[in-house]
Design a protein around this motif. Structure first.
Motif, PDB file in Angstrom:
ATOM      1  N   LEU A 171     -66.372 109.300  -2.625  1.00 24.33           N
ATOM      2  CA  LEU A 171     -66.186 108.929  -3.960  1.00 24.33           C
ATOM      3  C   LEU A 171     -67.317 109.385  -4.790  1.00 24.33           C
ATOM      4  N   ASN A 172     -68.394 109.540  -4.303  1.00 22.65           N
ATOM      5  CA  ASN A 172     -69.397 109.908  -5.016  1.00 22.65           C
ATOM      6  C   ASN A 172     -69.303 111.374  -5.435  1.00 22.65           C
ATOM      7  N   ARG A 173     -68.736 112.039  -4.588  1.00 27.51           N
ATOM      8  CA  ARG A 173     -68.332 113.472  -4.692  1.00 27.51           C
ATOM      9  C   ARG A 173     -67.008 113.777  -5.650  1.00 27.51           C
ATOM     10  N   ALA A 174     -66.023 112.911  -5.356  1.00 27.41           N
ATOM     11  CA  ALA A 174     -64.808 113.093  -5.907  1.00 27.41           C
ATOM     12  C   ALA A 174     -65.104 112.549  -7.549  1.00 27.41           C
ATOM     13  N   VAL A 175     -66.105 111.752  -7.945  1.00 30.85           N
ATOM     14  CA  VAL A 175     -66.164 111.034  -9.248  1.00 30.85           C
ATOM     15  C   VAL A 175     -66.300 112.237 -10.048  1.00 30.85           C
ATOM     16  N   ASN A 176     -67.020 113.416  -9.536  1.00 33.32           N
ATOM     17  CA  ASN A 176     -67.634 114.286 -10.605  1.00 33.32           C
ATOM     18  C   ASN A 176     -66.348 115.000 -11.058  1.00 33.32           C
ATOM     19  N   LEU A 177     -65.039 114.980 -10.291  1.00 37.19           N
ATOM     20  CA  LEU A 177     -64.026 115.729 -10.724  1.00 37.19           C
ATOM     21  C   LEU A 177     -63.115 114.712 -11.807  1.00 37.19           C
ATOM     22  N   ILE A 234     -73.370 118.364   2.058  1.00 38.22           N
ATOM     23  CA  ILE A 234     -73.984 117.943   0.687  1.00 38.22           C
ATOM     24  C   ILE A 234     -74.743 116.700   0.872  1.00 38.22           C
ATOM     25  N   GLU A 235     -76.134 116.634   0.651  1.00 35.73           N
ATOM     26  CA  GLU A 235     -76.724 115.283   1.217  1.00 35.73           C
ATOM     27  C   GLU A 235     -76.518 114.207   0.104  1.00 35.73           C
ATOM     28  N   VAL A 236     -75.974 113.130   0.425  1.00 34.94           N
ATOM     29  CA  VAL A 236     -75.903 111.922  -0.335  1.00 34.94           C
ATOM     30  C   VAL A 236     -76.561 110.887   0.369  1.00 34.94           C
ATOM     31  N   GLY A 237     -77.893 110.406  -0.242  1.00 36.28           N
ATOM     32  CA  GLY A 237     -78.484 109.215   0.288  1.00 36.28           C
ATOM     33  C   GLY A 237     -78.153 107.951  -0.114  1.00 36.28           C
ATOM     34  N   SER A 238     -78.439 106.976   0.566  1.00 39.19           N
ATOM     35  CA  SER A 238     -78.062 105.584   0.472  1.00 39.19           C
ATOM     36  C   SER A 238     -78.802 105.293  -0.842  1.00 39.19           C
ATOM     37  N   THR A 239     -78.503 105.586  -1.978  1.00 42.22           N
ATOM     38  CA  THR A 239     -79.186 104.927  -2.962  1.00 42.22           C
ATOM     39  C   THR A 239     -78.436 104.520  -4.111  1.00 42.22           C
ATOM     40  N   VAL A 240     -78.984 103.455  -5.250  1.00 39.97           N
ATOM     41  CA  VAL A 240     -78.207 102.867  -6.031  1.00 39.97           C
ATOM     42  C   VAL A 240     -77.626 103.951  -7.140  1.00 39.97           C
ATOM     43  N   LYS A 241     -78.328 104.953  -7.448  1.00 43.83           N
ATOM     44  CA  LYS A 241     -77.684 105.873  -8.073  1.00 43.83           C
ATOM     45  C   LYS A 241     -76.286 106.739  -7.634  1.00 43.83           C
ATOM     46  N   ASN A 242     -76.427 106.844  -6.264  1.00 44.23           N
ATOM     47  CA  ASN A 242     -75.475 107.372  -5.790  1.00 44.23           C
ATOM     48  C   ASN A 242     -74.053 106.622  -5.395  1.00 44.23           C
ATOM     49  N   PHE A 243     -74.381 105.046  -5.403  1.00 44.47           N
ATOM     50  CA  PHE A 243     -73.304 104.263  -4.809  1.00 44.47           C
ATOM     51  C   PHE A 243     -72.684 103.356  -6.038  1.00 44.47           C
ATOM     52  N   SER A 244     -73.441 103.109  -6.942  1.00 45.58           N
ATOM     53  CA  SER A 244     -73.045 102.271  -8.051  1.00 45.58           C
ATOM     54  C   SER A 244     -71.711 102.559  -8.678  1.00 45.58           C
ATOM     55  N   GLU A 245     -71.649 103.735  -9.129  1.00 47.33           N
ATOM     56  CA  GLU A 245     -70.338 104.172  -9.927  1.00 47.33           C
ATOM     57  C   GLU A 245     -69.284 104.252  -9.038  1.00 47.33           C
ATOM     58  N   MET A 293     -68.752 102.475  -6.289  1.00 45.35           N
ATOM     59  CA  MET A 293     -68.076 101.264  -5.976  1.00 45.35           C
ATOM     60  C   MET A 293     -67.329 100.589  -7.096  1.00 45.35           C
ATOM     61  N   LYS A 294     -67.751 100.653  -8.316  1.00 44.32           N
ATOM     62  CA  LYS A 294     -67.042 100.376  -9.399  1.00 44.32           C
ATOM     63  C   LYS A 294     -65.935 100.734  -9.450  1.00 44.32           C
ATOM     64  N   TRP A 295     -65.781 102.600  -9.280  1.00 45.54           N
ATOM     65  CA  TRP A 295     -64.639 103.285  -9.574  1.00 45.54           C
ATOM     66  C   TRP A 295     -63.676 102.634  -8.249  1.00 45.54           C
ATOM     67  N   LEU A 296     -63.943 102.450  -6.880  1.00 41.42           N
ATOM     68  CA  LEU A 296     -63.009 102.255  -6.020  1.00 41.42           C
ATOM     69  C   LEU A 296     -62.330 100.604  -6.194  1.00 41.42           C
ATOM     70  N   GLU A 297     -63.131  99.836  -6.920  1.00 39.03           N
ATOM     71  CA  GLU A 297     -62.608  98.673  -7.168  1.00 39.03           C
ATOM     72  C   GLU A 297     -61.217  98.511  -8.363  1.00 39.03           C
ATOM     73  N   ALA A 298     -61.596  99.701  -9.200  1.00 39.72           N
ATOM     74  CA  ALA A 298     -60.408  99.997 -10.059  1.00 39.72           C
ATOM     75  C   ALA A 298     -59.436 100.673  -9.542  1.00 39.72           C
ATOM     76  N   LEU A 299     -59.691 101.634  -8.651  1.00 39.93           N
ATOM     77  CA  LEU A 299     -58.569 102.420  -7.930  1.00 39.93           C
ATOM     78  C   LEU A 299     -57.674 101.524  -7.175  1.00 39.93           C
ATOM     79  N   LEU A 354     -67.479 105.473   0.012  1.00 43.79           N
ATOM     80  CA  LEU A 354     -68.481 105.602  -1.130  1.00 43.79           C
ATOM     81  C   LEU A 354     -68.898 106.880  -1.125  1.00 43.79           C
ATOM     82  N   MET A 355     -69.508 107.533  -0.200  1.00 44.70           N
ATOM     83  CA  MET A 355     -69.939 108.853  -0.107  1.00 44.70           C
ATOM     84  C   MET A 355     -68.940 109.797  -0.654  1.00 44.70           C
TER      85      MET A 355
END
Length: 566
Positions: free
Chosen positions: A542-548, A471-482, A484-490, A539-540
């Protein structure tokens, strides 16, 4: 008391220390106090007089307008100006030229923290300039970079007008969906943005430029500024909170204001005031918050400030947001990200990836071929007492020549410990990385395999042919912002676990977060040698895990302010 008297009392209270204020507010008060003592007959360079009636008139008008949002709107209350607001309005509108009777101030810059009713007051000012300033053919615009931002002030003013049909009848105002106009006077008021079809042909009597710090270019400002030249007493009102772009138009105007206030520049037609902290203030001290929030305990509430402060104290990436939005302090766009003490507390050297064989796994890759480290991250989840916990295991690859030449002496040590896989030659061998992933596919149930498409075209094609769910996950703000915030909380919750991996810990510590105008964050490194590839790979995942398990800022706030955490 008249509004002018309230303003004068405010000046005395600020300068007498009865109202806590920063140096710029004090200097603005000193300027007004000094100007009131000047004599235009004696001082030719100062041809202005202060008119109490003109100063009181704007305040009377604004206080006749209704609130349109929140509890005050539900209770059908009208606007009640605070002393600091009376000071600003009476100062800007009270000074007139002794010969022409036209206003002295043609530019006003107001910088204050959010939730201090900037837009509400500005909507009242815009309505006054549009319908009550006695200007024939008045053109008034609420201007911003985007249409939505430009409509904030206009929509508030429109809502006020709709709730005051008697005022509209007296002034002859017709309220339409996207503009207001006075037919008999050929006057109009509408929102204006860079997204519009054209910014040309304007003849501006009043311009409200909202959130100037968010303007990436000078386009809107320059158009409004240049379009005021043919009016006798046009007024350009700039409202903003602090930001991060110190090379933009907002900071340029701010610097001009500070020079006027400290006396290094003379500009008698420019009013400016800045509500912020003083140098050396402790931003976590509630006693200084009123400096940036003159409406503290009116429209800014202490419990809300305390909640935001606790979040900033716990999450380094939230500090910049707290400083800029809540305390009106200019910061760098890049700031510290992870709380490393909390990260270290998540380390468990007894963890072994061998214990996760056969389990579902997300495997990500951030590839590099020459001097950067290619990183792979494997992310597992387990349920503990009904709560999902996350387990990350990294693996890193770099060619032998890069290891030998690297300025980081740890590389060779990590290679000897098999923490860093050394591939032969001067280019990292992707074949080794591909085989490592295929080995993982035998050991674990890979549900998704996100990858950064940069340098990964052939790698991804071969892995797809091997049956892996790439699954392609490019280095973009859209893909990494949430993520990053989530990992901090975890991490703060103790729900993320690692095995003490020194490579990943080093990379996490190298990450700074870059914040954009919309409060999105993105991982960056301050220097080239500070590698962050493992953090990016995590973060890549978590980008996929955040959907769960979607997490919002509200959920993060709930955690930060929980009794156990606070």
């Amino acid at each position: 008391m008249s509004y002018v008297a309230i303003s004068n009392q405010y000046i005395e209270d600020v300068l007498g220390g009865r109202i806590v204020a920063c140096k710029w507010v004090k200097l603005a008060c000193e300027r007004q106090q000094r100007d009131l003592k000047r004599n235009p007959i004696v001082e030719v360079a100062f041809p202005y007089r202060f008119d109490d009636d003109a100063a009181n008139r704007i305040c009377k008008f604004v206080e006749k307008l209704p609130h349109t949002k929140g509890k005050w709107a539900r209770e059908r209350q009208r606007i009640k100006l605070e002393p600091w607001q009376c000071f600003i309005l009476t100062t800007v509108f009270g000074w007139l030229h002794v010969d022409t009777g036209m206003r002295r101030f043609r530019r006003a810059y107001e910088e204050v923290a959010r939730k201090n009713a900037k837009s509400t007051k500005s909507s009242g000012i815009a309505l006054y300039l549009f319908g009550a300033d006695g200007e024939a053919g008045a053109e008034v615009y609420s201007a911003a970079t985007t249409r939505d931002q430009a409509k904030i002030v206009f929509d508030d003013a429109r809502a006020m007008a709709l709730r005051e049909p008697e005022m509209c009848a007296v002034l002859g105002i017709d309220v339409l969906q996207h503009q207001m106009h006075i037919e008999d006077e050929s006057s109009k008021f509408l929102p204006l943005s860079a997204e519009g079809s054209t910014l040309d042909g304007l003849n501006v009597h009043g311009g409200i430029i909202d959130e100037l710090h968010a303007h990436k270019t000078r386009a809107v400002f320059d158009v409004i500024d240049s379009a005021t030249g043919s009016r006798d007493q046009s007024l350009l009102w700039m409202i903003t909170t602090a930001g991060t772009n110190r090379s933009g138009i907002c900071y340029e105007q701010r610097i001009h204001v500070t020079k006027i206030l400290n006396g290094s520049v003379v500009d008698e037609t420019f009013f400016g005031i800045i509500f912020t902290l003083d140098e050396g203030d402790d931003w976590a001290d509630p006693l200084v918050w009123i400096k940036a929030n003159p409406n503290l305990n009116v429209s800014v509430f202490m419990d809300d400030m305390e909640m935001a402060c606790r979040k900033a104290l716990s999450m380094p990436s939230a500090v910049a947001n707290f400083l800029t939005k809540r305390l009106n302090v200019w910061v760098n766009a890049d700031s510290a990200w992870m709380n490393m003490r909390a990260w270290d507390a998540c380390g468990d050297p007894t963890l072994s990836i061998d214990d996760f064989e056969g389990e579902d796994c997300i495997v990500s890759h951030d590839l590099a071929s020459k001097i950067d480290i290619a990183a792979k991250m494997r992310l597992f989840t387990r349920d503990i007492d009904g709560v999902t916990h996350y387990y990350g295991f990294g693996r890193y690859f770099l060619n032998e020549e890069a290891i030998e030449k690297a300025g980081n002496a740890q590389y060779s040590g990590w290679a000897r410990q098999d923490l860093l896989v050394a591939t032969p030659g001067n280019v990292t061998d992707f074949g080794v990385i591909e085989q490592d992933l295929l080995d993982d596919a035998v050991r674990f149930n890979i549900t998704e395999a996100p990858y950064d498409p940069f340098q990964a075209t052939q790698f991804s094609q071969r892995m797809v042919e091997a049956g892996l769910p790439m699954i392609e996950v490019g280095s973009t703000v859209k893909n990494f912002s949430e993520p990053m915030k989530w990992l901090e909380a975890l991490v703060l919750q103790g729900r993320f676990h690692h095995d003490g991996d020194p490579v990943l810990t080093w990379m996490i510590s190298n990450v700074v977060c870059h914040r954009d105008a919309k409060e999105n964050i993105f991982p960056r490194k301050e220097r080239e040698e500070n590698k962050i590839d493992g953090a990016v790979a995590l973060l890549m995942c978590l980008n996929r895990a955040v959907n769960l398990e979607p997490v919002t800022d509200g959920a993060l706030d709930d955690f930060i302010n929980s009794p156990i955490h606070s």
